[in-house]
Each structure stands twice: as C-alpha cells, then as structure tokens.
Design an enzyme around this catalytic site. Sequence first.
Site, mmCIF file in Angstrom:
data_model
loop_
_atom_site.group_PDB
_atom_site.id
_atom_site.type_symbol
_atom_site.label_atom_id
_atom_site.label_comp_id
_atom_site.label_asym_id
_atom_site.label_seq_id
_atom_site.Cartn_x
_atom_site.Cartn_y
_atom_site.Cartn_z
ATOM 1 N N GLU A 114 45.029 37.718 35.440
ATOM 2 C CA GLU A 114 45.045 38.670 36.561
ATOM 3 C C GLU A 114 46.445 38.579 37.117
ATOM 4 O OE1 GLU A 114 45.613 39.942 39.940
ATOM 5 O OE2 GLU A 114 44.281 38.393 40.729
ATOM 6 N N CYS A 129 48.452 40.377 45.635
ATOM 7 C CA CYS A 129 48.723 40.998 44.330
ATOM 8 C C CYS A 129 48.328 42.468 44.290
ATOM 9 C CB CYS A 129 48.009 40.229 43.218
ATOM 10 S SG CYS A 129 46.215 40.147 43.401
#
Length: 757
Positions: free
Chosen positions: A254, A288
Amino acid sequence: MKNLFSNLAISDKMSSPSIAPFVLTSINPSTTEILGEVVISSEKEIHDMVEYARSAQKKWQLKTVFERISLIEPILKKFVESKKVLAQLITDEMGKPINEAQEEMEDGFECIQWYLDNVSEAIQPTINHEDRHEIHQTTYQPCGVTACIVPWNFPFLNFVWSVIPNLLVGNTVVFKHSEKCPLFSKQLDVLMDSMLPKGVFSVVYGDGIAGEQLIRLGVDQICFTGSSQTGLMIHQLANSQAAKLNKIVRVHTELGGSAPGIVFEDVDIESTAKLIYKARFENCGQVCDGLKRLVVQKSIYDALLEALIKILESKTIGNPSSIKTHIGPLVDSIQFRALKEQVEDAKINGASIITAGSIPLEMNGYFYLPTLITNVERNMRVWKEEVFGPVLPIVIFSEVEEAIELANDTIYGLGGYLYSNDKQLLRNVRSQMKTGMVSENGTYYVRPFVPFGSGGYGLSGTGINNGQQVFKKLCCTQVTSYPWRKHTFQSELTTALNTKLNSKKEIARQKLIQHGIWKTHDDGVVEIKSYELPLKIGSKNTIKKFNISLFVFGEGGADEDAYYVATYGDLNHLGEGVPLVRLQSLCPHGHYLHSAHCDCDEQRDLALEKISKDPLGGIFIMGAGENHAGRGIGQVMIAALYSYGYQTGRDVVASSFNDLSFKRDERNFESMMEILRRLKVRRIRLLTNNPDKVKDVTQSGGVEVVKVLDLIGKVSAESLKERILLARAGHTYDRVELEKLKRQIVEEGGVDPLDAW
C-alpha cells in the site's frame, strides 16, 4: 541494491564504527529534543527472529482460529489499558496532535475488535459447486512467515492493519516499524511480549538496511506500507530472490498517493470547505490517501478559496500535546526540507503561495504553516509528486471532462474525493476516475469492514487492508474436489461452520441464559424470549412493531433447525381466535425477515402486511436448517443471533447467506405446528401461494386450517417464474391461469418470466 529507506535518517552514531551497538535516536519533532534511543537489531538477531518465526508458525497454524482469537483478545485489552501512554508516545515521537493520536488509538481498537469478530467467517471453507455427483471446496491456509514493514504516519493503525490479520489467519510475523518512531515500536514490543508463544511475533529495529536484511532471509510474504519508490524496490528484491529461494515471495504493498478532490459548483461552500480541510490538513497533511490536489469549478473558485483561508486562519498551530492544537509539526527535518523544496519550486515557476496562522515563538520544531498554492501548472513538483505535508495546490476547471482529466493526471491511484449534490454527476465522474477509493461529500471510507487499497492503479500498490478480503489475501488457497456422498455436506461444510461459530455461540448463550433471555425446555427445545422489533414492510417502508421470538429444535446437532416467529397482536387473543398464519422456509437464496431480493421476499412482505392489518393479527414463522432450504443454515443464523444477543439481546441477523449452495426446500411443517401448539394456537387462517401447503400442514396434525387465503399480490415476472417452476414440479397450480399471466407479462414488459432471474 540501494538502501530501501535511503531518504530516511537514523542516529549519527551509525556513521561511527567506534560506537557499538548502533542505535536509533528518537527526536521530538516539536522541540528537536532527544526522547531516547533503541538498539538496532543485528543481522544475526534478524536471522534468528525469522528462524524462530518459521519454527513457531508450524504450531501456530495448527491452532483453531478460535484459539488464535482467544490469544489476541487479551492483547486488545492490554492496548486499551495502555491507550494514554501509547497516544502520548505518538504525539511525542511524530508530532501528531494529542486529540488525533487518541482518535487513532480508538480506530485501532475498533479494527482489532472487528478482526476478532469476522476472521472466522472470512476464512471458513467455501463450497464452490455441489451437485449429486461431486463437490468442490476452497479452504484458506496460512502462508507462513510474514515480514510486516510499516511507516511512521499512523504508528498504531499501521501496526494493527498489517500485523493482527496476519496473526489471526495463522501466519507468524516479524515486524519492522519506521526508524522515526522507535520508542513507539519498542512499547508495542513490550506490551506484546509474553502474550504470544515465542516466535509468533517479534520486532526488528533499524532503518532500510534492517528491512532489506529481513526480506533477504526468505520470508514467505511481505506486507509493506510506505513510499512508492521503496515499494518498487521491495518488489524487485522479492522477485530477484525467487530463484535463490525456489519460491515466489508474495508481496502486498500500500504505497503513495496524490488524491484529487473535485469540487463542483452546486455544493455548499462553507460545509465543503470544512470537509476539504479535514481531508487535507489532518495529521499535518501526512496521509497517504489525503486530498493533495484540489480541482475546483471556476464559478465557485473565489468563494471556496476565501472559505479555506478563513478555516486555516482559525486553526491553532503549536504544541501537539495541547488539546487546543489543530496542526503540529512535520515528523522530521527530512520531511520539512522536502516539502519546502516542493513549494519553492512552485513559487519559482509562477505559483502564488498563501499561508495562514503563525508558529509560536517558543516552538523549535519542524513546523510548516498550512499553505494553499494557486496558479498551479502541471509541470510543478507540487502537482507531479506526492506532497506529504500541510500544503494544498489548487487548479480551476470549467467542464466536467476537464476535471476528470486533471484528476487522472498522476502516476498514483490510491484515493479520490468528489463534492457535489448531483448523484448522477457523481456516478459519472466516479466511474472514470482511475483510483482505488473514492469519497463522496466527505464520507469516511477508512473503516475496518471496508477494503482499503489502490485497486491496482498506478504506483499506489496492489495490497488490501481491512474488509474480509484482507484475511483471504494473507492466505494460500487450496481447492479440494471429491465425489458427492450422503452427508458429505454435513461432514465437511457443517463441521467447518460449527467449528467457526461454537466459541462465540457458547459465550453468547451463557450471557443470554444469565439475563433470562434463553430458556431450554424439558424436551430440549430452545426458546429465545420474545422482544419487540420494528420491521420495514414492503416497498412503502412501513414500520410495524412485531414481537419476535425464536425456537431451535435439535440445537447443537447436525439436524438443528431455527425458527423465527413474528407475532402481531395480543398472543393470548391469538390463541382464542383464528389468527392469520404464514409458514415459510428460508428461501433457496438465503433471504429472510430483513432482506428484499426476490419473490420469496415479496411474499414475506405481503404476509406481514396482511397480518399487521388484520383485526385479530397473526403469526409469521420462518424456518431455516436441515429440514428447510439451506441445510444447516439454521446453525449459522442462530449462532449469529446468539452473537447479537450477547451484545444487545434485542436483534436478529441482518444478512443473507447466498454463498452456501442451497439445493433443496423440503418444507417440513412438523416443528412449525409444534410452535403453534406451544403458542396455544389450534385453529388458523393459512396465508399461502402454494395450494399444496394446506395438505402438508394438515398432515402434520394438531392444527386445523379453517380458511386458506391466497398470498398473491401483484404478479411480477420473478414471482410468476416460481409458480411456473412449481407447477412443472407437480404442484397443483391452475396452469391455464399461469399461462394467461405469462402472456400478459410478456406483452407488457417484453420479458419471458423464465428468463427473468
């Protein structure tokens, strides 16, 4: 290979060969003061951790999922007890405001609890196909030793998302946190120590060198969260190791994101500005999937910009340990320098820089004022690169197509944000966005039950956190195909279901017994005390309050059947009169009181509506189990009820079980008649769309059918199809009438009922 974390720093002592052992130094980013040091793991220590993990995994995977759950539950309790200490460590070590740090801890607790509640269902064996000749089943097996490598921006959540699901499915974990939060990592290590068998969980301390050493030691699986650059290098390293290790190392990543946020002109300016602030500036913009590029429709640009400036001016910047602080420092000097260079590049190339607020003079840390950047061009670094800090570049669009093109102008594809009140517009734009997740109008998608991931777009990774998908992702699958045998289903699937549910079921049952909700009669029949439940009836969504009780025959055995009983009206009067009664097996599609997907649900709603409108009232009984459609589904439903009862004592299951390969509908009415007798009902008016049901009920004995009421509402293509198929199977429907209805539906809608489903 280069250092996996070459852009990150560790203590200066690493450069001095005269000082041993090497250490990681933790710096408070608010003050630049040293908080403490942690000794870096040697290559031998990392090697030993992997070997211990490999040895421990053999025994760990032999434990049932419920045994693993029972070992993880005390860890959650320990984390909850340590919430204050852990939250303050997050604030001290990476600068997150204390309010946000406490929220992160709470979110982590929610995730762990959801994992504990759902892992057993997620990894239960799945029957892919079954007929009278053969059965094909998929099971989920642990992969082995997993290296979990996570970053600093969410110290607790990154640990939870990566480590806990791995442990629950039977993998062992060697964990490496970012070198920017070594004290937090050490505290996790201390709390976990002695809670699990040796080797099941261990912690590596170090920078990218330690991460590379860990990966090269032949782990079976890598779960990495972090930058796209590092993620690519990890993929390359894992691939290069394949020949040497004679195996493919599974890599789940990720990675970075540069999420667009598109704002259309129909929004409310003030409320949308607040949502944008939250999506961009929380955690000092170090998220993120945070909103990192704002794309605003021209007609509202000035008003939205003004609203954003006002919000930023109202925020307090400063000491993150204060509950009044909204924006703290960046994590370290490296992050500060990188962000400053990106903004300076925009300024040099013609962008306008708007900052708000002020940094208290006494603060000597890595504070960066929240910044809006206008007049942004696509060649600027703030547009092309991931910006990890409280900076938001803004561009203008006129047409929808332009907004979509701007949103997709990125190498990333993690998250995206849309703001509009036009549902059709949102659907249209969302379908064209190349991003794994989309938030519409501020809806928060980072929840334990929602899969979090890039969807495989761009350089944002291929992994998944959260949702039931995460458990399967961390397992290897095994398909078994074997000939059908009598009771094969019971011996294979039902055994698996029983194993999955028995632990939670027994705990919940004891709670229900303690509270007087559960009663076992002398003949072994279980009765759950009735409770009031509002039910939505039909397409009108009318709310009617029914009394719900539940009976279980053969509880705990292979032939267990569960019966939901919904009564409307005074039960004593029902026994004295001739109430309406609807008897229904769980339909072959797994639907029941709360679902609404097919003809069976139409009949259910119609029956409930008739019962609730009847002057006397009536009784609705739905059976599920070995003697009804679903074969043993009663064990799933009743166990779920026990689980809900454990928490509230006042709810029923609210999901379907479409994946269990229903193959029959035996319509056994003996137990249903027994329930009516227990309710002291001897005479009924039967609601049915199946003429043969009257005969079956009468043969069961003890209850007189005084009148039959046809349960047929407006006939749809779906409901007519069922009647046609029942007639072909020998049921005594009027075939002339069915053919007439079929022609009518074909003429009106151009749909043949037999093709409708």
